[in-house]
Design an enzyme around this catalytic site. Structure first.
Site, short mmCIF file in Angstrom:
data_model
loop_
_atom_site.label_atom_id
_atom_site.label_comp_id
_atom_site.label_asym_id
_atom_site.label_seq_id
_atom_site.Cartn_x
_atom_site.Cartn_y
_atom_site.Cartn_z
N LEU A 212 -106.13 -23.10 -20.38
CA LEU A 212 -107.25 -22.44 -19.71
C LEU A 212 -106.98 -22.26 -18.22
CD1 LEU A 212 -110.28 -24.25 -21.42
CD2 LEU A 212 -109.40 -21.96 -21.89
N LEU A 261 -104.78 -25.36 -24.42
CA LEU A 261 -105.10 -24.42 -25.49
C LEU A 261 -103.87 -23.64 -25.94
CD1 LEU A 261 -107.36 -23.20 -27.20
CD2 LEU A 261 -107.80 -21.57 -25.36
N ASP A 292 -109.67 -28.79 -27.88
CA ASP A 292 -110.10 -27.45 -28.28
C ASP A 292 -109.07 -26.87 -29.25
OD1 ASP A 292 -107.94 -26.89 -26.65
OD2 ASP A 292 -109.08 -25.95 -25.06
#
Length: 407
Positions: A212, A261, A292
């Protein structure tokens, strides 16, 4: 024949070269040598002229044309009526050509018709050339439109597959923000609808994906924390669901570091090939974030609970060989031949039946598709709470400050 007794006089004009001083830097020698050459020409010329047939003599206009000057118009050229024998079958051994038929035909109508046929063929060839040029032009336009439509990714429509490359301009090190994720989703939607048998997902540069884009996120959290955290969590949820629900095989070529991620979405893909220089890390607790990309479900299934917790909690960094040994990566290739090895295997896969590829993936993925979607929903809800709190904001700021100090 003795020309001196025949009484025939031959007049040879004086050579213009006799009066010139030099030609191409070489001096002419006056006197006897040049006169001797003229005498030789005088003795040879009558015999050559006598042996030539009358029909082969060149008129003044034809003589000038042979020497390089402009020829006379066709109407002024004398017609030479000689017997013309042409074998029409001698042209390439494939029968009479249009041009040969026109020459051997009786009358002008046949000639005009044949010439019209030749003109039609030439026009057809020109149209084919224009058509091929137009195809190249349209391909170039498609490339330009693709570059214009996608700012942070590069999409290449190859023979049998679609190649999507991260090449972010709105973030650094191919990190993910909502804008980048939307472009990837759009490219995957296009590949799902066209004739691509699979998708190759990789990146431009030496970094695969740094996860991210926290700088992008923090700039918006200062305005409205809860609203922006909800937007970011929803963007991740839709992005991850796109990989979960994609029906065609997704092959990933990891050319460099995959963090956060960028590493957690790899188990959502079908085949992962890694460069020897690549490494993998999910330091979620370091920057105050929960897992995530369904990594809380897939990492324990792939590498076991102990190894998964070591990556998710303490942020252990795995080399490419370690990731391959734990099952996160399919194969590891040498950096110098990484691209060639990937392309050889991709070309082998695209020779398979697309229905077989899609149905084979469905057999493997559909069993746990519901679990993945539920896990993705729970992970995003937890991220929304963490990012909406003051502690979560402070953790991200401290993480970025450490990164700046290290740099």
């Amino acid at each position: 024949m003795d020309l001196s007794r025949s009484g025939i006089k031959i007049l040879v004009p004086k050579s213009p070269m006799k009066n010139r001083n030099s030609v191409d830097g070489f001096q002419n020698e006056p006197g006897e040598k040049l006169n001797h050459i003229e005498q030789e020409q005088d003795s040879v010329a009558p015999e050559v002229t006598a042996e030539k047939p009358v029909g082969a003599l060149l008129g003044p206009g034809a003589e000038r044309a042979r020497m390089g000057s402009r020829p006379r118009p066709p109407s002024l050229v004398p017609q030479i009526q000689l017997p013309l024998t042409v074998n029409p079958l001698a042209v390439n051994g494939k029968g009479p050509s249009t041009f040969i038929q026109a020459l051997t035909a009786n009358g002008t109508s046949t000639l005009q018709t044949s010439v019209a046929g030749v003109t039609g063929k030439r026009r057809f060839i020109d149209e084919r050339r224009d058509q091929s040029f137009d195809k190249r032009l349209r391909f170039s336009v498609r490339q330009t439109e693709s570059a214009y439509r996608y700012r942070d990714i590069v999409v290449r429509k190859q023979d049998g597959f679609t190649h999507i490359l991260l090449s972010t301009k709105s973030s650094e090190n191919n990190s993910l923000n909502p804008e980048v994720m939307k472009e990837v989703q759009g490219a995957l939607a296009t590949a799902a609808a066209d004739d691509s048998k699979l998708v190759l997902f990789s990146a431009v540069g030496s970094v695969f994906c740094c996860g991210l884009d926290f700088i992008y996120f923090i700039r918006r959290l200062t305005d409205d924390r809860k609203k922006e955290s909800t937007k970011m969590a929803d963007a991740i949820r839709v992005f991850v669901n796109t990989f979960i629900q994609f029906k065609k095989p997704i092959i990933v070529a990891v050319n460099g570091p995959a963090i956060g991620l960028g590493a957690s979405i790899l188990p959502l893909c079908d085949v992962i090939w890694a460069n020897e220089k690549a490494w993998f890390q999910t330091p979620y607790t370091t920057f105050g974030q929960s897992p995530d990309g369904c990594s809380s479900l897939l990492f324990p299934k792939i590498m076991g609970i102990a190894s998964a917790n070591e990556m998710l909690f303490s942020g252990r960094k795995l080399t490419a060989q370690e990731a391959c040994a734990k099952g996160l990566v399919s194969q590891v290739f040498w950096p110098g031949t990484f691209t060639q090895e990937v392309m050889v295997r991709i070309k082998e896969l695209v020779t398979c039946n697309p229905v077989v590829l899609e149905e084979s993936k469905a057999l493997v993925r559909n069993v746990m598709r519901g679990d993945l979607e539920q896990t993705n929903e729970r992970e995003c809800e937890l991220l929304k709470k963490i990012w909406g709190s003051a502690q979560g904001m402070d953790s991200m700021l401290k993480y970025l400050q450490r990164k700046i100090d290290e740099f």
